[in-house]
Write an enzyme that holds these catalytic residues in place. Sequence first.
Site, PDB file in Angstrom:
ATOM      1  CE1 TYR A  28      10.674  66.918 -25.828  1.00 22.32           C
ATOM      2  CE2 TYR A  28       8.471  67.059 -24.920  1.00 22.32           C
ATOM      3  CZ  TYR A  28       9.577  66.314 -25.255  1.00 22.32           C
ATOM      4  OH  TYR A  28       9.593  64.961 -25.013  1.00 22.32           O
ATOM      5  CE  LYS A  68      21.305  60.812 -16.114  1.00 22.21           C
ATOM      6  NZ  LYS A  68      21.326  59.418 -15.640  1.00 22.21           N
ATOM      7  CG  ASP A 126      19.082  57.031 -14.532  1.00 24.52           C
ATOM      8  OD1 ASP A 126      18.717  57.920 -13.737  1.00 24.52           O
ATOM      9  OD2 ASP A 126      20.284  56.730 -14.689  1.00 24.52           O
ATOM     10  CG  ASP A 157       6.557  63.423 -23.855  1.00 23.06           C
ATOM     11  OD1 ASP A 157       5.469  62.827 -23.792  1.00 23.06           O
ATOM     12  OD2 ASP A 157       7.064  63.809 -24.919  1.00 23.06           O
ATOM     13  CG  ASP A 216       3.533  57.791 -23.376  1.00 22.53           C
ATOM     14  OD1 ASP A 216       2.687  58.643 -23.032  1.00 22.53           O
ATOM     15  OD2 ASP A 216       3.707  57.424 -24.555  1.00 22.53           O
TER      16      ASP A 216
END
Length: 356
Positions: free
Chosen positions: A141, A188, A220, A244, A248
């Site tokens: 970001y 990852k 994942d 992020d 959620d």
Amino acid sequence: MAYQIAVLGGDGIGPEVTAEAARVLEAVGRAHGHSFVFEQGLIGGIAIDTTGNPLPDETVALCQRADAVLLGAVGGPRWDDPTAAVRPEQGLLGIRKALGLYANLRPVKLAPALLDSSTLKASVLEGTDLVVVRELTGGIYFGERGRRDGGRTAFDTMVYSEAEIERVLRVAFELARLRRHKVTSVDKANVLETSRLWRSTADRVARDYPDVTCEHLLVDACAMHLIRRPASFDVIVTENMFGDILTDEASMLSGSMGMLPSASLAEGTLGLYEPIHGSAPDIAGKGIANPIGAILSAALLLRYSLKLEQEARAVEAAVDSVLAQGYRTADIAGPQAETVSTTQMGQLIARHCSSD
Ligand code: NAD
């Protein structure tokens, strides 16, 4: 002792829910001998409308001289054009950067009275009590981005330094020491170089915390296990974008966006506290928003910035009691249940805090 709290209500339901969080802070303060001075500042869409700037300098100065910041939410259809040069979310990213808020903590704990409001089975959820620690000021970001080939190729860059990774990992390990002594570091590392640095740094930092178990999980796999066995997690720590998305996902374990708080922490004790939900323009101004996410954020403010653990627990216990008595805002009420308004919910919780 009098504490200075900067209140940035923002847009939509933001001012409605932060007002209830302030009410509860006042009540718990009265019961425990503290007072709070609340100073309002502009951020987001309302700040654009008033000053042309989503984060006016006065707001940054107000936050910098406060003991802690309570934030509502920013944004709404009025300012939704993603191509606009000035947008409400710039206020949020800007205040995080300006205050150096590098660690975002999102606890997900289910109120026993609400076990049935999630879309997941109660048997899967039972015992869920986890915190996601998300790195907040680095990664993709904030990396270099742009377009090439006359705009037909786009790129975003994920960059992390070892120091940025280490400081957020230490927040997670310290937190685990106050909880169930387990950290799940999510990356990852089978693909990304930043993740390989993340993993080796986690292994090194873990050696300083022999009393904390550290496991690694690919992002994942973590996404899957969060809904398969949520109760097995204690502290999850991860980089900005993975965090992020996972936060959620984790928020839906609780059944309502309106219930969950967050804390964003810097070096030192200054922190910014906000519910995880957005400005909910569909219900703004109707007096029906659930203020519990904002009120539980105020509990985190007491815990992390003011170091008032007993008072933080009093707020959390008051929320549980009011829910156990059957009071519900519309978002968490079943079809038949009677509902209370935003203000009534705030008053009920405040009353419990003052009678503590
Ligand atoms: P949202 O969280 O605002 O709303 C999603 C749904 O949840 C809506 O139906 C809303 O009514 C409901 N909801 C949210 N909070 C609630 C509460 N406290 N009580 C009862 N119901 C609640 O997400 P969205 O609709 O995707 O976004 C709306 C605006 O908020 C957008 O402009 C978005 O950019 C912004 N936003 C801001 C933040 C932030 O300030 N941190 C975070 C997310 C979204």
